[in-house]
Design a protein around this motif. Structure first.
Motif, PDB file in Angstrom:
ATOM      1  N   ASN A 280     115.618  49.846  37.249  1.00  0.00           N
ATOM      2  CA  ASN A 280     115.156  51.031  37.797  1.00  0.00           C
ATOM      3  C   ASN A 280     113.625  50.940  38.518  1.00  0.00           C
ATOM      4  OD1 ASN A 280     113.790  53.944  37.469  1.00  0.00           O
ATOM      5  ND2 ASN A 280     115.875  54.351  37.424  1.00  0.00           N
ATOM      6  N   ASP A 281     113.314  51.025  39.661  1.00  0.00           N
ATOM      7  CA  ASP A 281     112.091  51.016  40.250  1.00  0.00           C
ATOM      8  C   ASP A 281     111.118  52.014  39.532  1.00  0.00           C
ATOM      9  OD1 ASP A 281     112.768  48.611  41.368  1.00  0.00           O
ATOM     10  OD2 ASP A 281     113.463  49.590  43.172  1.00  0.00           O
ATOM     11  N   MET A 282     111.599  53.217  39.518  1.00  0.00           N
ATOM     12  CA  MET A 282     110.726  54.493  39.184  1.00  0.00           C
ATOM     13  C   MET A 282     110.159  54.138  37.978  1.00  0.00           C
ATOM     14  SD  MET A 282     111.630  58.359  38.837  1.00  0.00           S
ATOM     15  CE  MET A 282     110.370  59.633  38.398  1.00  0.00           C
ATOM     16  N   ALA A 283     110.923  53.674  36.793  1.00  0.00           N
ATOM     17  CA  ALA A 283     110.406  53.554  35.578  1.00  0.00           C
ATOM     18  C   ALA A 283     109.778  52.422  35.513  1.00  0.00           C
ATOM     19  CB  ALA A 283     111.702  53.175  34.687  1.00  0.00           C
ATOM     20  N   LYS A 284     109.878  51.375  36.062  1.00  0.00           N
ATOM     21  CA  LYS A 284     108.983  50.010  36.334  1.00  0.00           C
ATOM     22  C   LYS A 284     107.479  50.458  36.899  1.00  0.00           C
ATOM     23  CE  LYS A 284     112.481  46.467  36.882  1.00  0.00           C
ATOM     24  NZ  LYS A 284     112.921  45.455  37.914  1.00  0.00           N
TER      25      LYS A 284
END
Length: 87
Positions: free
Chosen positions: A64-68
């Motif tokens: 998950n890019d947003m969380a990263k």
């Protein structure tokens, strides 16, 4: 007998396909909820809880890019870096 075995195999494949799709959707929904909740916590300045929620999202979806991205920013901000580097 061959027709019976073929029909049983088709039913088994259909069942597991439906079962897979039924369980795949909620994980995406949960990850989305966790990320939105964490983003709201971040915007309120609660970095510790936001970090915790983003980490939960990454457990369910490690890509998950947003969380990263938010976790990277939270790490920088927690170390005394620039605040508000994400929209």
């Amino acid at each position: 007998m061959k027709k019976f075995n073929f029909r049983v195999k088709i039913l088994i494949v259909a069942f597991f396909s439906l079962l897979n799709s039924a369980y795949a959707q909620p994980a995406d929904t949960v990850v989305g909820f966790l990320c939105e909740y964490a983003r709201n916590l971040y915007e309120q300045g609660d970095l510790r809880d936001a970090q915790h929620e983003f980490n939960k999202a990454l457990i369910l979806d490690p890509y998950n890019d947003m969380a990263k991205r938010y976790l990277e920013v939270i790490t920088i901000e927690s170390a005394g870096g620039l605040k508000g580097t994400l929209p």
